[in-house]
Design a protein around this motif. Structure first.
Motif, short mmCIF file in Angstrom:
data_model
loop_
_atom_site.label_atom_id
_atom_site.label_comp_id
_atom_site.label_asym_id
_atom_site.label_seq_id
_atom_site.Cartn_x
_atom_site.Cartn_y
_atom_site.Cartn_z
N THR A 47 0.61 -0.83 0.18
CA THR A 47 -0.01 -0.32 -0.22
C THR A 47 0.23 1.22 0.25
OG1 THR A 47 -2.09 -1.17 1.58
CG2 THR A 47 -1.46 1.47 1.24
N ILE A 48 1.61 0.98 0.56
CA ILE A 48 3.02 3.02 0.84
C ILE A 48 3.19 2.41 -0.71
CG2 ILE A 48 5.14 3.05 1.65
CD1 ILE A 48 4.37 1.71 4.78
N TYR A 73 6.00 11.77 3.32
CA TYR A 73 6.13 11.21 4.24
C TYR A 73 4.64 10.32 4.92
CZ TYR A 73 10.73 13.46 5.34
OH TYR A 73 11.54 14.22 4.99
N LEU A 74 4.88 9.06 5.15
CA LEU A 74 3.29 8.97 5.23
C LEU A 74 1.93 9.18 6.20
CD1 LEU A 74 4.72 5.55 7.56
CD2 LEU A 74 3.58 5.35 5.14
N ALA A 102 8.00 3.10 8.39
CA ALA A 102 8.18 4.59 8.61
C ALA A 102 8.50 5.18 7.07
CB ALA A 102 9.40 5.49 9.78
N ALA A 103 8.39 6.28 6.85
CA ALA A 103 8.92 6.27 5.52
C ALA A 103 9.98 7.69 5.76
CB ALA A 103 7.96 6.81 4.55
N ALA A 118 11.04 3.04 2.56
CA ALA A 118 9.99 2.71 3.43
C ALA A 118 10.18 1.30 4.80
CB ALA A 118 8.64 2.85 2.86
N THR A 119 9.93 1.80 5.68
CA THR A 119 9.97 0.02 5.94
C THR A 119 8.65 -0.21 7.35
OG1 THR A 119 11.13 1.65 8.46
CG2 THR A 119 12.76 1.04 6.93
#
Length: 156
Positions: A47-48, A73-74, A102-103, A118-119
């Motif tokens: 999704t990210i 960013y998110l 996180a992004a 992103a993680t």
């Protein structure tokens, strides 16, 4: 004269049987919950990745005014300056299904395109054991037991 009811021994046997069944079932329940969290985290990474592409294509931000949109960013993906969000509020907060997300973005320059990473990291060892990583390539990578990076194996 015979009394009705259960003896203490019979009740102890029933309690012991329940304890044995619980000892077998609870670890399986925990493993299935961990597996579900990991599946949810993998889906969140997809999704990210998709949302970052949409955000960039919409050119909501263009820090260097080169006509190429920047990644977000998110929180920006959840509530962009213009239009509806690309991700849900839970994912935009960075916490979902036992994982922290996180992004990080780099707006790029005249000589380098914009990038993002992103993680997804498990909150504890009981919520998951896989770590996730994705960047602008869209390839989701996973590692067990330690942080995933761009050199980690591709998620299967």
């Amino acid at each position: 004269m015979r009394k009705h009811g259960f003896t203490r021994i019979e009740l102890m046997i029933v309690v012991a049987n329940i304890a044995i069944i619980a000892a077998i079932a609870i670890p399986n329940l925990l493993r299935s919950r961990m597996s579900a969290n990991e599946g949810s985290a993998a889906g969140a990474m997809r999704t990210i990745s998709t949302s970052e592409v949409g955000y960039q294509a919409a050119t909501i931000e263009d820090a260097d005014s080169d006509g190429i949109g920047d990644y977000g960013y998110l929180t920006e993906l959840g509530a962009p300056a213009v239009g509806p969000g690309f991700i849900d509020d839970a994912l935009a907060s960075g916490v979902k299904s036992g994982y922290n997300f996180a992004a990080a973005t780099n707006p790029g320059s005249d000589t380098a395109p914009p990038t993002y990473t992103a993680t997804g990291v498990p909150m504890t060892t009981t919520t998951g054991s896989k770590y996730y990583f994705v960047d602008e390539s869209g390839v989701i990578r996973a590692a067990s037991g330690s942080a995933a990076t761009s050199s980690s194996p591709v998620m299967s």
